[in-house]
Design a protein around this motif. Structure first.
Motif, PDB file in Angstrom:
ATOM      1  N   HIS A  41       0.856  -1.185   0.000  1.00  0.00           N
ATOM      2  CA  HIS A  41       0.000   0.000   0.000  1.00  0.00           C
ATOM      3  C   HIS A  41       0.893   1.236   0.000  1.00  0.00           C
ATOM      4  O   HIS A  41       1.778   1.364   0.851  1.00  0.00           O
ATOM      5  CB  HIS A  41      -0.912   0.005   1.234  1.00  0.00           C
ATOM      6  CG  HIS A  41      -1.935   1.084   1.205  1.00  0.00           C
ATOM      7  ND1 HIS A  41      -3.152   0.939   0.600  1.00  0.00           N
ATOM      8  CD2 HIS A  41      -1.905   2.342   1.692  1.00  0.00           C
ATOM      9  CE1 HIS A  41      -3.845   2.052   0.725  1.00  0.00           C
ATOM     10  NE2 HIS A  41      -3.106   2.922   1.384  1.00  0.00           N
ATOM     11  N   THR A  43       0.814   5.658  -0.478  1.00  0.00           N
ATOM     12  CA  THR A  43       0.063   6.907  -0.589  1.00  0.00           C
ATOM     13  C   THR A  43       1.054   8.058  -0.669  1.00  0.00           C
ATOM     14  O   THR A  43       2.203   7.928  -0.233  1.00  0.00           O
ATOM     15  CB  THR A  43      -0.858   7.159   0.624  1.00  0.00           C
ATOM     16  OG1 THR A  43      -0.052   7.338   1.790  1.00  0.00           O
ATOM     17  CG2 THR A  43      -1.857   6.045   0.818  1.00  0.00           C
ATOM     18  N   TYR A  47      -0.777  12.677   2.328  1.00  0.00           N
ATOM     19  CA  TYR A  47      -2.121  12.254   1.926  1.00  0.00           C
ATOM     20  C   TYR A  47      -3.124  13.016   2.773  1.00  0.00           C
ATOM     21  O   TYR A  47      -3.155  12.862   4.001  1.00  0.00           O
ATOM     22  CB  TYR A  47      -2.262  10.749   2.127  1.00  0.00           C
ATOM     23  CG  TYR A  47      -3.479  10.126   1.490  1.00  0.00           C
ATOM     24  CD1 TYR A  47      -3.681  10.183   0.116  1.00  0.00           C
ATOM     25  CD2 TYR A  47      -4.409   9.451   2.253  1.00  0.00           C
ATOM     26  CE1 TYR A  47      -4.776   9.583  -0.470  1.00  0.00           C
ATOM     27  CE2 TYR A  47      -5.511   8.847   1.678  1.00  0.00           C
ATOM     28  CZ  TYR A  47      -5.687   8.920   0.302  1.00  0.00           C
ATOM     29  OH  TYR A  47      -6.772   8.327  -0.275  1.00  0.00           O
ATOM     30  N   ASN A  71      -5.896   8.608  -4.712  1.00  0.00           N
ATOM     31  CA  ASN A  71      -4.495   8.943  -4.433  1.00  0.00           C
ATOM     32  C   ASN A  71      -3.749   7.835  -3.704  1.00  0.00           C
ATOM     33  O   ASN A  71      -2.895   8.113  -2.875  1.00  0.00           O
ATOM     34  CB  ASN A  71      -4.406  10.232  -3.619  1.00  0.00           C
ATOM     35  CG  ASN A  71      -4.564  11.449  -4.468  1.00  0.00           C
ATOM     36  OD1 ASN A  71      -4.059  11.496  -5.575  1.00  0.00           O
ATOM     37  ND2 ASN A  71      -5.261  12.441  -3.972  1.00  0.00           N
ATOM     38  N   PHE A  72      -4.062   6.609  -3.989  1.00  0.00           N
ATOM     39  CA  PHE A  72      -3.298   5.521  -3.388  1.00  0.00           C
ATOM     40  C   PHE A  72      -3.049   4.439  -4.436  1.00  0.00           C
ATOM     41  O   PHE A  72      -3.707   4.380  -5.466  1.00  0.00           O
ATOM     42  CB  PHE A  72      -4.004   4.928  -2.165  1.00  0.00           C
ATOM     43  CG  PHE A  72      -5.235   4.119  -2.509  1.00  0.00           C
ATOM     44  CD1 PHE A  72      -6.468   4.721  -2.594  1.00  0.00           C
ATOM     45  CD2 PHE A  72      -5.139   2.755  -2.738  1.00  0.00           C
ATOM     46  CE1 PHE A  72      -7.598   3.986  -2.924  1.00  0.00           C
ATOM     47  CE2 PHE A  72      -6.263   2.010  -3.068  1.00  0.00           C
ATOM     48  CZ  PHE A  72      -7.493   2.634  -3.158  1.00  0.00           C
ATOM     49  N   SER A  74      -2.259   0.269  -4.427  1.00  0.00           N
ATOM     50  CA  SER A  74      -2.166  -0.909  -3.573  1.00  0.00           C
ATOM     51  C   SER A  74      -2.460  -2.165  -4.373  1.00  0.00           C
ATOM     52  O   SER A  74      -3.147  -2.115  -5.394  1.00  0.00           O
ATOM     53  CB  SER A  74      -3.131  -0.807  -2.391  1.00  0.00           C
ATOM     54  OG  SER A  74      -4.461  -0.818  -2.848  1.00  0.00           O
ATOM     55  N   SER A  95      -5.286  -1.819  -7.162  1.00  0.00           N
ATOM     56  CA  SER A  95      -6.048  -0.575  -7.233  1.00  0.00           C
ATOM     57  C   SER A  95      -6.258  -0.125  -8.679  1.00  0.00           C
ATOM     58  O   SER A  95      -7.175   0.635  -8.964  1.00  0.00           O
ATOM     59  CB  SER A  95      -5.362   0.530  -6.414  1.00  0.00           C
ATOM     60  OG  SER A  95      -4.040   0.721  -6.847  1.00  0.00           O
TER      61      SER A  95
END
Length: 135
Positions: A41, A43, A47, A71-72, A74, A95
């Motif tokens: 994960h 970010t 964030y 905005n991540f 993963s 993601s």
């Protein structure tokens, strides 16, 4: 590799091989389980807290909140060490829907509680990551 790792830095080399923080700085977590399961994960470092509250991750949320949630980066899946310097990640879920069930290779080097990593995919090979093992 087993255990939880925290991102110490992620940078990208420019044309003069100077490192600059990737996207202004990143934070992240990486988990390797002895069974071959892994999860990642990432970010942006700063964030932001969402401007409003939301209870579900669905397309009915206001556009600003959906942009915030995007905005991540993963994925979760499996991993294996291919040789003493290459690690294979196989995403099961990602993601980015285009990355589901895809393989990605990373050059890696372990030194004590430090894991140095570099993507091997074309266009990403100038990115460098340093992960520190959590106690």
């Amino acid at each position: 590799l087993s255990g939880r790792w925290t991102l110490a830095y992620m940078d990208v080399l420019d044309s003069l091989d100077n490192g600059q923080p990737y996207m202004g700085g990143m934070r992240g977590s990486l988990l390797y389980h002895p069974s071959g399961f892994m999860s990642l994960h990432l970010t942006p470092e700063n964030y932001p807290d969402p401007a409003g509250s939301f209870s579900n991750f669905d397309s009915l949320q206001p556009t600003g909140l959906l942009k915030h949630m995007a905005n991540f980066y993963s994925y979760t899946g499996s991993y294996r060490i291919e040789n003493d310097s290459v690690l294979l990640h196989r995403s099961i879920m990602h993601s980015n829907p285009k990355e589901w069930n895809r393989d990605s290779r990373r050059a890696f080097r372990l030194s004590g509680d430090s894991l140095f990593m570099r993507p091997l995919a074309k266009g990403l090979e100038r990115i460098r990551l340093l992960w520190i093992k959590d106690n």
